[in-house]
Design an enzyme around this catalytic site. Sequence first.
Site, mmCIF file in Angstrom:
data_model
loop_
_atom_site.group_PDB
_atom_site.id
_atom_site.type_symbol
_atom_site.label_atom_id
_atom_site.label_comp_id
_atom_site.label_asym_id
_atom_site.label_seq_id
_atom_site.Cartn_x
_atom_site.Cartn_y
_atom_site.Cartn_z
ATOM 1 N N HIS A 1 1.684 4.494 -2.835
ATOM 2 C CA HIS A 1 1.827 5.937 -2.587
ATOM 3 C C HIS A 1 3.216 6.406 -3.052
ATOM 4 C CE1 HIS A 1 -1.861 6.705 -0.421
ATOM 5 N NE2 HIS A 1 -1.611 5.830 0.530
ATOM 6 N N HIS B 1 0.842 -1.206 0.000
ATOM 7 C CA HIS B 1 0.000 0.000 0.000
ATOM 8 C C HIS B 1 0.881 1.261 0.000
ATOM 9 C CE1 HIS B 1 -3.638 2.356 1.154
ATOM 10 N NE2 HIS B 1 -2.735 3.133 1.743
ATOM 11 N N GLU B 2 1.814 1.319 0.919
ATOM 12 C CA GLU B 2 2.691 2.493 0.994
ATOM 13 C C GLU B 2 3.543 2.606 -0.281
ATOM 14 O OE1 GLU B 2 1.891 4.555 3.148
ATOM 15 O OE2 GLU B 2 0.821 3.247 4.535
ATOM 16 N N GLU C 1 -4.812 7.793 -2.842
ATOM 17 C CA GLU C 1 -5.308 6.530 -2.298
ATOM 18 C C GLU C 1 -5.652 5.555 -3.434
ATOM 19 O OE1 GLU C 1 -5.455 4.579 1.223
ATOM 20 O OE2 GLU C 1 -4.746 6.600 0.794
#
Length: 506
Positions: free
Chosen positions: A269, A265-266, A295
């Site tokens: 980003h 997830h990070e 997101e």
Amino acid sequence: MVSSLSTAYDRLLTKLKRAYVVETVGGVLGWDEQVNLPPESAELRAEQMAVMAELSHQASTDPEIEALLRDLEAARSQLSPDQEVVVRWTRREYDRVTKLPAAFVAERARQSSAAYHAWAECRKKNDFSGYAPFLERQLALAQEEAALLGWGDRAYDYAIDKHDPGMTTAIVAALFAELKEGLLPLVRQIVAAATPTPPDLFRGFPVEAQRVFLREVTEKLGFDYRRGRIDVSLHPFCGGAPTDVRMTTRFNEDAPLDSLFSSIHETGHGMYEQGLAIPDLGTPLGQSVGMGVHESQSRLWENQVSRSRAFWAYFEPRFRELFAAQIESVDSETLYRAINAVEPTLIRVEADEVTYNLHILLRFEIEQRLFKGELAVRDLPATWNALSGEIVGLVPPNDTLGVLQDVHWSGGAFGYFPSYCIGNMMAAQLWYTVLREIPGLESDFARGDFSRLLGWLRTKIHREGRRHDTLALVQRVTGEPLSPRHLLRYLRERYLPLYAKPAGNA
Ligand code: ZN
């Protein structure tokens, strides 16, 4: 553009880049505080960060920026489209930092710090009434901020627009109403069929091997470790700058998938940041659009890509090689179901991607009522619990597991939650678009090749900077307005076959 205008524009860029550089210094200090700081060094760090915040404020409120903006705005018709983007965004940001009186900003900082500590303490003690006065003040400050910036009685619109430029309460409400209508029955259908993950499935996964796997995965996905790194912190985050991305994760020997997926997830980003146009850094052309778009990038890599069969076709052998003893008795199908486990929970941050959106629908409903004045802060727990039962399907046994669970409101971050769900909708919409535009994309994944997907996102999203706001960007890239239909389709296609009862089974 005549030469004096061109000089003004260049001068503006110089000012913006300087403010940006100052801000990144504060960012590194903040990262270091969470990753490296010795226990007794907090006081000095707080002073260092306060000084940096002051310098950063000075740089971004430099009166020369106002003068340059006026010159450029007066000659708007002579600006190129990119220059127009820079001027428009700089005006927006400049007004937001200069129109708030210093006394208001100081008061807000003081209240946020007090409210954060009150929240942490009251959450521990399950004491909503102790926290309520702090929350009331935060709500009043949020409304005052909107009024000071000229949003009058549209305080919640302001709160939403702050995180997702161009979005309004009405737009989000319409999207969420359609989502809710399709999602509630779908969740019930999936949950009824899903088999819970056996509680002891994952035990004793050595952190060192988890670190190796995580690094290999994120590198393959396309994170560039020459201009970024990943470390350990209490709460995972992604910060830093496009040429120096700082991500964090945390490890638990008994929950290897948690750190893996939170790191992916990070990484999503981080790859958005790394994809921004480097020559334009510090200007709106080299900045991300907003929270929802950010997101969408993290969720696309985390969910659509990394929970897919194709992804695991490539990575499962390596996973088994690194964790041979731990995973010996877990067959591939069980592993894949654990990766895509669905189980309603009271806690938003622990929710799977199917039920996660319900938590956001709940918070959006609550925030609207708070801002409309239809709901008093003291009545929050009762309303929260009732709505949680209705939407999430679970009623919290206490406020710690209910209305006190999130940190956001203590910092005055109202209007932030909808971004998560906007990101989910956008991720699914981008997903079906890229599948259509790049035939055979998923067979790339099965070979460990993610470059065509990343290249597509770079061109369509990352390189655009802030040229288009959220809705315009979605329309441009996918050819249609943002819609929850794609998220619903994706959840149906991924989860219903996974949990459908095998045919002929009694
Ligand atoms: Zn995120």
